[in-house]
Design an enzyme around this catalytic site. Structure first.
Site, mmCIF file in Angstrom:
data_model
loop_
_atom_site.group_PDB
_atom_site.id
_atom_site.type_symbol
_atom_site.label_atom_id
_atom_site.label_comp_id
_atom_site.label_asym_id
_atom_site.label_seq_id
_atom_site.Cartn_x
_atom_site.Cartn_y
_atom_site.Cartn_z
ATOM 1 C CG ASP A 144 39.420 31.599 37.300
ATOM 2 O OD1 ASP A 144 38.147 31.575 37.941
ATOM 3 O OD2 ASP A 144 39.899 32.267 38.460
ATOM 4 C CG HIS A 151 36.450 40.239 34.647
ATOM 5 N ND1 HIS A 151 36.865 41.299 35.420
ATOM 6 C CD2 HIS A 151 36.833 39.660 34.244
ATOM 7 C CE1 HIS A 151 37.935 41.270 35.972
ATOM 8 N NE2 HIS A 151 38.533 40.223 35.093
ATOM 9 C CD GLU A 216 40.186 38.373 39.260
ATOM 10 O OE1 GLU A 216 39.893 36.783 38.795
ATOM 11 O OE2 GLU A 216 40.352 38.768 38.168
ATOM 12 C CD GLU A 218 36.865 34.136 39.510
ATOM 13 O OE1 GLU A 218 36.352 32.569 39.184
ATOM 14 O OE2 GLU A 218 37.471 34.422 39.458
ATOM 15 C CG ASP A 250 41.336 34.041 41.301
ATOM 16 O OD1 ASP A 250 42.029 33.850 42.291
ATOM 17 O OD2 ASP A 250 41.115 34.743 39.658
ATOM 18 N NE ARG A 254 42.430 42.966 39.501
ATOM 19 C CZ ARG A 254 41.941 41.448 39.573
ATOM 20 N NH1 ARG A 254 42.844 40.610 38.198
ATOM 21 N NH2 ARG A 254 40.613 41.594 39.383
ATOM 22 C CD GLN A 257 45.730 39.282 36.229
ATOM 23 O OE1 GLN A 257 45.440 39.724 38.547
ATOM 24 N NE2 GLN A 257 45.083 38.989 35.658
ATOM 25 C CE LYS A 270 44.251 36.020 38.156
ATOM 26 N NZ LYS A 270 42.316 36.689 38.470
ATOM 27 C CB THR A 274 41.545 30.303 45.731
ATOM 28 O OG1 THR A 274 42.252 30.714 44.514
ATOM 29 C CG2 THR A 274 39.864 30.589 44.953
ATOM 30 C CD GLU A 390 35.553 44.622 36.292
ATOM 31 O OE1 GLU A 390 34.272 44.069 35.841
ATOM 32 O OE2 GLU A 390 35.964 43.375 36.642
HETATM 33 CA CA CA Z 1 39.614 35.095 38.012
#
Ligand code: CA
Length: 448
Positions: A144, A151, A216, A218, A250, A254, A257, A270, A274, A390
């Site tokens: 990844d 970002h 996320e 992606e 993804d 948080r 992480q 993570k 996925t 975000e």
């Molecule tokens: Ca990611």
């Protein structure tokens, strides 16, 4: 990527129509110009999974096509390679075979008259509403990336307000090696992860359900032909090694992480889940939506191995993307999912070719069927961020949904839906379908 690989041909004509009438409908993700690949079987059946191609609201059963004489030569060989539960053998045949199958199917689907071969192909169609999908390749490795500077800046501000962009970001397409076993296709449901987090101001970490669960936005990048260990892929050849792209979520815990990721990067934050879209849109189908790739003159310019005229002229892809959230309440009320954000992949700081080349420059061998994540795709504008952390500023300014509910982070029962499509005047609109994943409550058996 060489100029011939990204050339436009008759399969990109905006005037091409199919006798599969649903493919010609305005807004359809799967017109004749798209022809994306997936692995499917009839829902709830014990049938073997096999490769298929989308046309309108139908899927072409390639295992069945391989039993007919619809296609000739290399196109038939390619279809036969798709008649198994993973597409690795087909991917390994390389771009010439991919093109033969795309063109062979295109010609049959476009024909206005009803010949024996067209009738035979018609018998290979199954309604998409009657099938279920699975992960389309045997993914050996999943990497990844972290290639959106918007970002990186948004996240970096939360951790390092004075120095949000790490000094390596503008020189290296940064990535970490992820986990393959928990990758699933759209429709995936998973339990909220348990783990360790260090609350602000605490002296010791706590163990419990993730309190800051996020998504996320992606794109996934599938490797077609790999490279031999020790033989890196040059930038202008990188796209010859890419079969196509999918949507990829993804999911990110948080709190887990941020506590664990220094100094070695993401781990339990993570690796629990996925979610990818079942359809892989080929690089051939994406050819009309290329754009110049550029780097601001005030930023560091790429080192020579990540620099080429071809990458400059064609390296970016204008893929429109959006994220929607379906809460328990919205679902129960029969209301549409609430749109959270939208952006384009064209803003990404590094191109897919640069990601592939950088991955191999040290000698690493990519293998057929490997999956690369693009990294979160956030645009420069307001409302263009590809993660909730975000949009909601770390949970401090919750986002308001269409029914008035608020989200700082994700709740149990929330489903996150990713969508993607390409549009350009003079060309057909093509889409990626969707990636949808749903959060179940945490399994707290080991929670003291
Ligand atoms: Ca990611």
């Amino acid at each position: 990527m060489t100029p011939s690989d990204i050339a436009l041909d008759q399969t990109h004509s905006e005037f091409a129509k199919s006798w599969v009438l649903s493919a010609n409908a305005s807004g359809c993700d799967f017109p004749i110009q798209n022809l994306p690949f997936a692995v499917f079987r009839r829902t709830g059946s014990q049938e073997a999974f096999r490769g298929g191609v989308a046309i309108g609201d139908q899927v072409i059963d390639l295992a069945q096509v391989a039993q007919t004489d619809c296609l000739d030569g290399l196109a038939h060989t390619a279809a036969a390679a798709c008649a198994q539960p993973v597409l690795n053998d087909f991917f390994a045949l390389g771009p010439v075979a991919w093109k033969a199958l795309r063109h062979g199917l295109f010609e049959l689907l476009e024909k206005a008259f009803y010949g024996a071969k067209v009738d035979a192909l018609r018998a290979c169609l199954i309604a998409q509403s009657e099938v279920e999908f699975t992960v389309p390749t045997r993914i050996g490795d999943y990497t990844d990336f972290y290639t959106s500077i918007d970002h990186a800046r948004n996240i970096g501000k939360m951790m390092r307000p004075d120095d949000p962009i790490t000094s390596n970001f503008q020189w290296i397409p940064i990535a970490y090696h992820g986990r393959v076993s928990s990758i699933g296709v759209s429709g995936q449901r998973f339990k909220r992860p348990m783990g360790q987090a260090m609350p602000a101001g605490a002296k010791a970490p706590v163990y419990g359900p993730c309190a800051r669960l996020d998504y996320e936005l992606e794109l996934g990048i599938y490797i077609g032909e790999g490279n031999v260990q020790g033989s890196p892929i040059a930038l202008d050849h990188a796209e010859q090694h890419i079969f196509g792209m999918c949507l990829l979520n993804d999911w990110s815990a948080r709190d887990i992480q941020f506590w664990e990721m220094a100094p070695l990067g993401p781990f339990l934050g993570k690796n629990f889940c996925t979610t990818i879209s079942p359809w892989i849109v080929t690089m051939a189908a994406l050819a009309p939506y290329r754009q110049p790739w550029s780097r601001s003159a005030t930023d560091p310019q790429p080192l020579a191995y990540l620099e080429s005229a071809l990458n400059r002229s064609q390296g970016a892809l204008d893929i429109s993307l959006e994220v929607l959230l379906e809460s328990d309440k919205l679902r129960a009320a029969g209301q549409a999912p609430s749109r959270l954000s939208g952006t384009s992949f064209k803003h990404q700081y590094w191109s897919v070719a640069q990601m592939v080349t950088h991955h191999t420059v040290g000698g690493c061998n990519l293998q057929t069927g490997d999956l690369l994540g693009s990294g979160t795709i956030s645009g420069p504008g307001e409302g263009q961020a590809g993660a909730l952390i975000e949009l909601a500023y770390g949970g401090t300014q919750p986002v308001t949904l269409s029914n008035g509910e608020q989200r700082g982070f994700l709740h149990d029962g929330d489903a996150v839906i990713l969508r993607g499509w390409c549009e350009r005047p003079g060309f057909a609109r093509i889409g990626f379908g969707e990636s949808k994943g749903t959060i179940l409550s945490a399994d707290q058996r080991f929670y003291p």
